[in-house]
Design an enzyme around this catalytic site. Structure first.
Site, mmCIF file in Angstrom:
data_model
loop_
_atom_site.group_PDB
_atom_site.id
_atom_site.type_symbol
_atom_site.label_atom_id
_atom_site.label_comp_id
_atom_site.label_asym_id
_atom_site.label_seq_id
_atom_site.Cartn_x
_atom_site.Cartn_y
_atom_site.Cartn_z
ATOM 1 N N HIS A 1 -2.329 9.214 -9.654
ATOM 2 C CA HIS A 1 -3.200 10.057 -8.772
ATOM 3 C C HIS A 1 -3.521 11.526 -9.090
ATOM 4 C CE1 HIS A 1 -4.727 9.252 -4.289
ATOM 5 N NE2 HIS A 1 -5.539 9.729 -5.149
ATOM 6 N N ASP B 1 -4.100 6.786 1.439
ATOM 7 C CA ASP B 1 -2.881 7.009 0.868
ATOM 8 C C ASP B 1 -1.906 7.045 1.803
ATOM 9 O OD1 ASP B 1 -0.923 8.183 -0.881
ATOM 10 O OD2 ASP B 1 -2.382 9.245 -2.014
ATOM 11 N N HIS C 1 0.561 9.175 1.305
ATOM 12 C CA HIS C 1 0.903 10.518 1.270
ATOM 13 C C HIS C 1 0.023 11.687 1.280
ATOM 14 C CE1 HIS C 1 3.592 7.853 -1.215
ATOM 15 N NE2 HIS C 1 4.821 8.742 -0.979
ATOM 16 N N ASP D 1 -0.505 14.189 -0.656
ATOM 17 C CA ASP D 1 -1.164 14.921 -2.061
ATOM 18 C C ASP D 1 -1.520 16.418 -1.953
ATOM 19 O OD1 ASP D 1 -0.363 12.480 -3.158
ATOM 20 O OD2 ASP D 1 -2.313 11.723 -3.110
ATOM 21 N N HIS E 1 0.960 14.204 -9.262
ATOM 22 C CA HIS E 1 0.127 13.221 -8.471
ATOM 23 C C HIS E 1 0.444 13.662 -6.931
ATOM 24 C CE1 HIS E 1 3.602 10.102 -8.066
ATOM 25 N NE2 HIS E 1 4.122 11.367 -7.783
ATOM 26 N N ASP F 1 -5.286 5.127 -3.307
ATOM 27 C CA ASP F 1 -4.025 4.711 -3.721
ATOM 28 C C ASP F 1 -3.372 3.671 -3.314
ATOM 29 O OD1 ASP F 1 -1.237 4.896 -4.304
ATOM 30 O OD2 ASP F 1 -1.380 7.301 -4.428
ATOM 31 N N ASP G 1 -0.339 2.672 -2.983
ATOM 32 C CA ASP G 1 0.806 2.724 -2.104
ATOM 33 C C ASP G 1 0.475 2.884 -0.560
ATOM 34 O OD1 ASP G 1 0.118 5.507 -1.373
ATOM 35 O OD2 ASP G 1 1.887 6.069 -2.898
ATOM 36 N N GLU H 1 -2.453 4.349 -9.302
ATOM 37 C CA GLU H 1 -1.155 4.239 -9.065
ATOM 38 C C GLU H 1 -0.671 2.716 -9.086
ATOM 39 O OE1 GLU H 1 1.283 6.414 -9.050
ATOM 40 O OE2 GLU H 1 0.276 8.304 -8.579
#
Length: 301
Positions: free
Chosen positions: A99, A121, A123, A125, A138, A224, A226, A273
Site C-alpha cells: 500500500h 482498508d 487499517h 495507514d 505501507h 486494500d 485486507d 496488497e
C-alpha cells in the site's frame, strides 16, 4: 468503449515485512483482469510494470521508515505515470504492490487538481515514522500524502491537491493507538466495520462519496484487499478478521461506479496488497480483478 483505462503495475514490496506482494500485479492480470475490464465496457491498455529492484538487493536502511529511499524512487515514477495517464485523457488503474504505492498514486492523481480519497482498508495507514511500531511504510501512505509528521517537507510524498476534509476511510477495524487519536483529531471522516454492520455498506459508501466529492475535481479510490474478511481474501500480508464480505465488497464498488456514472467523479483507482504466496488458488487476485471491474462499471444486467 466509453473510457480508456491504462493498467499500471507497481510491483513494490518495500513497504511490508512479508515478501511476495510484488507478485500481486501479475496475479491480478492472471485472474483475467482483461476480460473483466472488457465486460465493464472500457478499452484497457496494459502499460506494463514499473521497474522495481527486489528488496533483497537493497538495504532496508533501518530506522522507522524502512526502504524509504527506494519507496521515494518508485513513487516519483508512479506519480509521473498516473499524472501522464490523466493528461492523456485516460484513466489510471494501478495494481500493487504494497500500500505504500498509494503515495505515488495520490501524488499523481492530485497533480494540478483538487481530489478526494476514498480509502477501503482494515487499517488507517496514518502512522508516521516516529509513531510506527514496525517501520513499514505501507502503514503510512495517508500520513505521507497529507504531509503529516516527518513527511511535511517531502515534496515527493505530499499530494498537495488532497485535503483531510476530503478523505473518507471505510471499514476500519484495526488501528494503532497513535492512529486512533490522530484520526479522531484530524478532519478526515472515518467509518468502521460497525458502521457498515449497523447501516449497510451502500449507505456508508454513499455518505463517504459525498465527503470525497465535495468541492473536488475527482476521486482516487484506494482498495486494500485486507478490507475484505480473510475468509474471502486470504492472500494478504496483514489479515484482520471481521471484514467486508464478498457481496458487500461488490456492492460498495458498484455504488462507486453508479455515482461515477451519474456525476463523472472517479479519477483514479488502485488495488493493492494481493500476496500470491499467502493466497489460496489465486482467490484474492480473482476478487481483486472482479472488484476493479465493478468499480469501472461492470454490471450483472
Amino acid at each position: 468503449m466509453s473510457r480508456t483505462v491504462h493498467v499500471i503495475g507497481a510491483p513494490m514490496d518495500y513497504g511490508a515485512d512479508r515478501r511476495g506482494v510484488d507478485m500481486g500485479p501479475s496475479a491480478i492480470r492472471y485472474a483475467d483482469l482483461a476480460s473483466g475490464l472488457e465486460a465493464a465496457d472500457v478499452d484497457a491498455v496494459d502499460t506494463g510494470d514499473l521497474l522495481v529492484p527486489r528488496a533483497e538487493e537493497r538495504d532496508a536502511n533501518g530506522g522507522n521508515a524502512k526502504f524509504l529511499d527506494e519507496i521515494e524512487d518508485v513513487c516519483i515514477r508512479l506519480a509521473d505515470e498516473v499524472a501522464g495517464t490523466i493528461d492523456d485523457g485516460a484513466f489510471p488503474l494501478v495494481l500493487g504492490g504494497d500500500h505504500a504505492v498509494a503515495i505515488g498514486s495520490l501524488a499523481g492523481s492530485a497533480r494540478d487538481a483538487e481530489i478526494g480519497a476514498l480509502w477501503l482498508d482494515a487499517h488507517g495507514d496514518f502512522n508516521t515514522p516516529s509513531s510506527s511500531p514496525s517501520g513499514n511504510v505501507h502503514g503510512m501512505p495517508l500520513a505521507a500524502a497529507l504531509g503529516r509528521g516527518e513527511f511535511a517537507d517531502t515534496e515527493w510524498a505530499n499530494a498537495t491537491g488532497l485535503r483531510e476534509e476530503n478523505v473518507a476511510l471505510v471499514g476500519l477495524r484495526k488501528l494503532d493507538d497513535y492512529e486512533r487519536e490522530a484520526i479522531r483529531d484530524s478532519e478526515m471522516t472515518a467509518y468502521t466495520m460497525s458502521d457498515i454492520d449497523e447501516r449497510g455498506v451502500t449507505s456508508v459508501i454513499d455518505d463517504a462519496l459525498d465527503v470525497v466529492t465535495a468541492g473536488t475535481d475527482g476521486v482516487h479510490v484506494s482498495l486494500d484487499l485486507d478490507w475484505l474478511d480473510p475468509h474471502e481474501a486470504p492472500g494478504v500480508g496483514t489479515p484482520v478478521r471481521g471484514g467486508a464480505t464478498y457481496r458487500e465488497a461488490h456492492a460498495a464498488l458498484e455504488a462507486i461506479a453508479q455515482r461515477d456514472e451519474n456525476v463523472d467523479c472517479l479519477r483514479s483507482l488502485e488495488v493493492v496488497e494481493v500476496n500470491p504466496i499467502l493466497d489460496e488458488s489465486n482467490r484474492t487476485a480473482d476478487i481483486a480483478a472482479e472488484l476493479a471491474a465493478s468499480a469501472l462499471g461492470k454490471r450483472i444486467l
